[in-house]
Design an enzyme around this catalytic site. Structure first.
Site, PDB file in Angstrom:
ATOM      1  N   GLY A   1      24.701 -14.166 -16.072  1.00 47.05           N
ATOM      2  CA  GLY A   1      23.566 -15.174 -17.371  1.00 47.05           C
ATOM      3  C   GLY A   1      24.849 -15.579 -17.649  1.00 47.05           C
ATOM      4  O   GLY A   1      25.214 -16.596 -18.715  1.00 47.05           O
TER       5      GLY A   1
ATOM      6  N   LYS B   1      19.057 -23.477 -22.344  1.00 47.31           N
ATOM      7  CA  LYS B   1      19.809 -22.931 -23.520  1.00 47.31           C
ATOM      8  C   LYS B   1      21.144 -22.366 -22.743  1.00 47.31           C
ATOM      9  O   LYS B   1      21.212 -21.724 -21.855  1.00 47.31           O
ATOM     10  CB  LYS B   1      19.215 -21.628 -24.083  1.00 47.31           C
ATOM     11  CG  LYS B   1      18.120 -22.476 -24.481  1.00 47.31           C
ATOM     12  CD  LYS B   1      17.292 -21.142 -25.792  1.00 47.31           C
ATOM     13  CE  LYS B   1      16.126 -20.095 -24.835  1.00 47.31           C
ATOM     14  NZ  LYS B   1      16.090 -19.343 -25.468  1.00 47.31           N
TER      15      LYS B   1
ATOM     16  N   GLU C   1      10.700 -15.379 -25.726  1.00 47.69           N
ATOM     17  CA  GLU C   1      11.425 -13.802 -26.281  1.00 47.69           C
ATOM     18  C   GLU C   1      11.411 -12.782 -26.411  1.00 47.69           C
ATOM     19  O   GLU C   1      11.243 -12.277 -27.206  1.00 47.69           O
ATOM     20  CB  GLU C   1      11.538 -14.895 -27.687  1.00 47.69           C
ATOM     21  CG  GLU C   1      12.310 -16.147 -27.665  1.00 47.69           C
ATOM     22  CD  GLU C   1      14.251 -15.904 -27.472  1.00 47.69           C
ATOM     23  OE1 GLU C   1      14.757 -14.966 -28.023  1.00 47.69           O
ATOM     24  OE2 GLU C   1      15.162 -16.117 -26.988  1.00 47.69           O
TER      25      GLU C   1
HETATM   26  N1  LIG Z   1      18.671 -18.820 -21.479  1.00 49.79           N
HETATM   27  C1  LIG Z   1      19.307 -17.783 -21.178  1.00 49.79           C
HETATM   28  O1  LIG Z   1      20.665 -18.402 -21.544  1.00 49.79           O
HETATM   29  C2  LIG Z   1      19.696 -16.548 -20.982  1.00 49.79           C
HETATM   30  C3  LIG Z   1      18.470 -15.928 -20.897  1.00 49.79           C
HETATM   31  C4  LIG Z   1      18.931 -14.401 -20.268  1.00 49.79           C
HETATM   32  C5  LIG Z   1      19.507 -14.034 -20.439  1.00 49.79           C
HETATM   33  N2  LIG Z   1      20.972 -14.807 -20.786  1.00 49.79           N
HETATM   34  C6  LIG Z   1      22.655 -13.910 -21.289  1.00 49.79           C
HETATM   35  O2  LIG Z   1      22.706 -14.029 -20.381  1.00 49.79           O
HETATM   36  C7  LIG Z   1      23.849 -12.528 -20.214  1.00 49.79           C
HETATM   37  C8  LIG Z   1      23.607 -11.413 -19.016  1.00 49.79           C
HETATM   38  O3  LIG Z   1      23.580 -11.668 -18.231  1.00 49.79           O
HETATM   39  P1  LIG Z   1      23.602 -10.354 -17.241  1.00 49.79           P
HETATM   40  O4  LIG Z   1      22.303  -9.823 -17.244  1.00 49.79           O
HETATM   41  O5  LIG Z   1      23.687 -11.856 -16.178  1.00 49.79           O
HETATM   42  O6  LIG Z   1      25.212  -9.521 -16.861  1.00 49.79           O
HETATM   43  P2  LIG Z   1      26.758 -10.276 -16.957  1.00 49.79           P
HETATM   44  O7  LIG Z   1      26.840 -12.183 -16.551  1.00 49.79           O
HETATM   45  O8  LIG Z   1      27.284 -10.018 -18.554  1.00 49.79           O
HETATM   46  O9  LIG Z   1      26.960  -9.981 -15.443  1.00 49.79           O
HETATM   47  C9  LIG Z   1      26.753  -8.621 -15.426  1.00 49.79           C
HETATM   48  C10 LIG Z   1      27.945  -7.652 -15.255  1.00 49.79           C
HETATM   49  O10 LIG Z   1      27.422  -7.969 -13.143  1.00 49.79           O
HETATM   50  C11 LIG Z   1      28.765  -8.261 -12.581  1.00 49.79           C
HETATM   51  N3  LIG Z   1      28.761  -9.130 -11.361  1.00 49.79           N
HETATM   52  C12 LIG Z   1      28.040 -10.102 -11.580  1.00 49.79           C
HETATM   53  N4  LIG Z   1      27.106 -10.901 -10.022  1.00 49.79           N
HETATM   54  C13 LIG Z   1      27.107  -9.754  -9.893  1.00 49.79           C
HETATM   55  C14 LIG Z   1      27.646  -9.363  -7.785  1.00 49.79           C
HETATM   56  N5  LIG Z   1      26.469 -10.156  -7.400  1.00 49.79           N
HETATM   57  N6  LIG Z   1      27.888  -8.837  -7.758  1.00 49.79           N
HETATM   58  C15 LIG Z   1      28.328  -7.360  -8.364  1.00 49.79           C
HETATM   59  N7  LIG Z   1      28.556  -7.684  -9.644  1.00 49.79           N
HETATM   60  C16 LIG Z   1      28.253  -8.703  -9.967  1.00 49.79           C
HETATM   61  C17 LIG Z   1      29.310  -9.127 -13.744  1.00 49.79           C
HETATM   62  O11 LIG Z   1      30.781  -8.946 -13.501  1.00 49.79           O
HETATM   63  C18 LIG Z   1      29.212  -8.334 -15.490  1.00 49.79           C
HETATM   64  O12 LIG Z   1      29.678  -6.968 -15.407  1.00 49.79           O
HETATM   65  C19 LIG Z   1      23.672 -12.176 -21.544  1.00 49.79           C
HETATM   66  O13 LIG Z   1      24.844 -12.367 -22.043  1.00 49.79           O
HETATM   67  C20 LIG Z   1      22.475 -13.123 -22.427  1.00 49.79           C
HETATM   68  O14 LIG Z   1      22.347 -13.143 -23.597  1.00 49.79           O
HETATM   69  C21 LIG Z   1      21.062 -16.346 -21.271  1.00 49.79           C
END
Ligand SMILES: NC(=O)c1ccc[n+]([C@@H]2O[C@H](COP(=O)([O-])OP(=O)(O)OC[C@H]3O[C@@H](n4cnc5c(N)ncnc54)[C@H](O)[C@@H]3O)[C@@H](O)[C@H]2O)c1
Ligand SMILES: [Zn+2]
Length: 427
Positions: A155, A192, A294
């Site tokens: 994300g 978003k 949310e």
């Molecule tokens: N509507 C929206 O825009 C929305 C909705 C939900 C979350 N978000 C945002 O998304 C972010 C969280 O996303 P997330 O949980 O994906 O975290 P992230 O993108 O920070 O990834 C988490 C970790 O996983 C690692 N990683 C990614 N893909 C991998 C894979 N396939 N194998 C191994 N490691 C991998 C990354 O390097 C990182 O260390 C937050 O900033 C949140 O605010 C946005």
């Protein structure tokens, strides 16, 4: 942050062969589960059964976004991207998924210029400064108005690259290639794109419709178990706040995770899609009924912000949902049985013992973040309160007179509920 600190070290890890367009007459070798029905009928029985290609259009308001989700579907994804007729692809890649990116970029490199930009995905880097770095690098790599920004990662990469796409030349096309459960089943099903300010989470952003969403579910298999489980908290949110009838599907997916991960991911994708798609159609900017997504995010964002990278988004949302459920119960909205179902469902996520996980958060820091929650202004909110989604029963948010699923909750009530969660014996 030092400028550029979030970038993975140069020189680029990509061989030069990715960087130049090749002949457009390269033969296409379809593999099972590509997006072409005739080819998919040749698919291996196991994968086909576990992961049929989901291929269609997601309607978000007036935007129709093509999506393709499958397993081992490089060719299908490449064909979808090629069909966009891009001049070049600027691919923002999380450094953790470079090996996943290689086959797709190699294939795309036969048809168009591909310029990878590798970044280190950490929440503390999700700032405007990183967006600016991506923009500068994109221009230096020759991006023009015919280019698209491809976001391959979780994300975080999706949000940073998404905001960059909305700003570059006042808007170039965006392709989401999600590699985490949060991104694949939740974040990319949204317009978003936001980054953090010093004062709080996701306070700065834009609405941008992607030109395509593509995901090879096998990319998700390299995420460590803990990251997978907490990432799935967003799907638990959908069950609790939107589609409680899908609780069994959710639990079945969790049971399948160790041995049949692709089948589990397919179920979770369906759950995410079925929960979000109907609301996004009528509320594309998630300012009315879709604010229900949310749920858990008021206290969740405050925790994530104070944790400064030490707590994942999914984990923070899980604690946030428990807090919202406790607040809903304290205010007389939610019954005891539904409160208990929260604890039962979220216990599957194997969250760390709450006292250990949460005791480092001082309540005053949380209160400060709650006061600047990014949902302020959706509804009138007195100063010592924060806008929260509360539930009156599973799948039924408490709505104000205009049907908005958001109500002001006093900071004191939110913190009391949070303390109750940290003291729980239920998990
Ligand atoms: N509507 C929206 O825009 C929305 C909705 C939900 C979350 N978000 C945002 O998304 C972010 C969280 O996303 P997330 O949980 O994906 O975290 P992230 O993108 O920070 O990834 C988490 C970790 O996983 C690692 N990683 C990614 N893909 C991998 C894979 N396939 N194998 C191994 N490691 C991998 C990354 O390097 C990182 O260390 C937050 O900033 C949140 O605010 C946005
Ligand atoms: Zn979220």
């Amino acid at each position: 942050m030092r400028r550029g600190a979030a970038f993975a070290a140069r020189p680029t890890p990509w061989p030069a062969r990715y960087w130049n367009a090749r002949s457009t007459s390269a033969p296409r070798s379809h593999r099972f589960n590509c997006a072409v029905p005739a080819c998919c009928s040749q698919a291996s029985g196991r994968l086909r059964r576990e992961a049929p290609m989901h291929d269609g259009l997601l309607r978000i308001g007036s935007a129709a976004v093509p999506y393709r989700y499958g397993a081992d579907c490089t060719d299908g994804l490449a064909e979808g991207i090629e069909a966009l007729g891009l001049g070049s692809a600027i691919v923002v890649i999380d450094e953790a998924v470079q090996s996943h990116a290689e086959p797709l970029l190699s294939r795309l490199g036969q048809r168009m210029q591909v310029r990878p930009i590798v970044i280190a995905g950490a929440e503390q880097h999700k700032r405007l400064s990183l967006v600016e770095e991506v923009l500068d690098r994109a221009v230096a790599e020759g991006a023009d108005r015919t280019s698209a920004i491809l976001a391959m990662g979780g994300g975080l990469v999706g949000n940073v690259a998404g905001l960059a796409a909305s700003l570059l030349f006042r808007g170039v096309r965006l392709v989401h290639l999600p590699t985490t459960p949060v991104a694949a089943f939740d974040a990319v099903l949204s317009l978003k794109q936001g980054v953090n300010l010093r004062s709080g989470k996701n306070l700065c952003g834009a609405y941008t419709a992607p030109a395509m969403i593509g995901c090879d579910l096998t990319w998700l298999t390299t995420i460590p178990r803990r990251g997978l489980l907490t990432g799935i908290a967003e799907m638990a949110k959908n069950v609790l706040a939107v589609v409680p009838g899908r609780e069994r599907d959710f639990e079945e997916a969790l049971a399948n995770l160790p041995d049949r991960p692709v089948a589990a991911f397919t179920t979770l994708f369906e759950l995410g899609f079925d929960s979000k798609a109907p609301m996004l159609r009528t509320d594309p900017n998630e300012k009315k009924a879709a604010l229900v997504f949310e749920y858990g995010h008021t206290v969740g964002h405050a925790l994530e912000s104070v944790a400064a990278g030490a707590m994942s988004h999914g984990e923070a949302v899980a604690w946030g949902m428990l807090t919202a459920a406790e607040a809903s119960a304290q205010l007389g909205h939610l019954g005891d049985a539904d409160l208990k179902r929260h604890y039962r469902l979220l216990s599957h996520l194997e969250l760390p013992a709450p006292r250990i996980a949460l005791e480092r958060f001082d309540l005053e820091s949380l209160a400060t973040r709650l006061r600047s929650d990014n949902k302020r202004g959706h509804i009138p909110c007195p100063p010592e309160s924060a806008p929260m989604v509360l539930l009156r029963r599973l799948g039924e948010p408490v709505a104000d007179g205009d049907g908005m699923p958001l109500i002001p909750v006093s900071i004191g009530t939110a913190l009391d509920a949070f303390e109750k969660v940290t003291a729980t014996e239920e998990l």
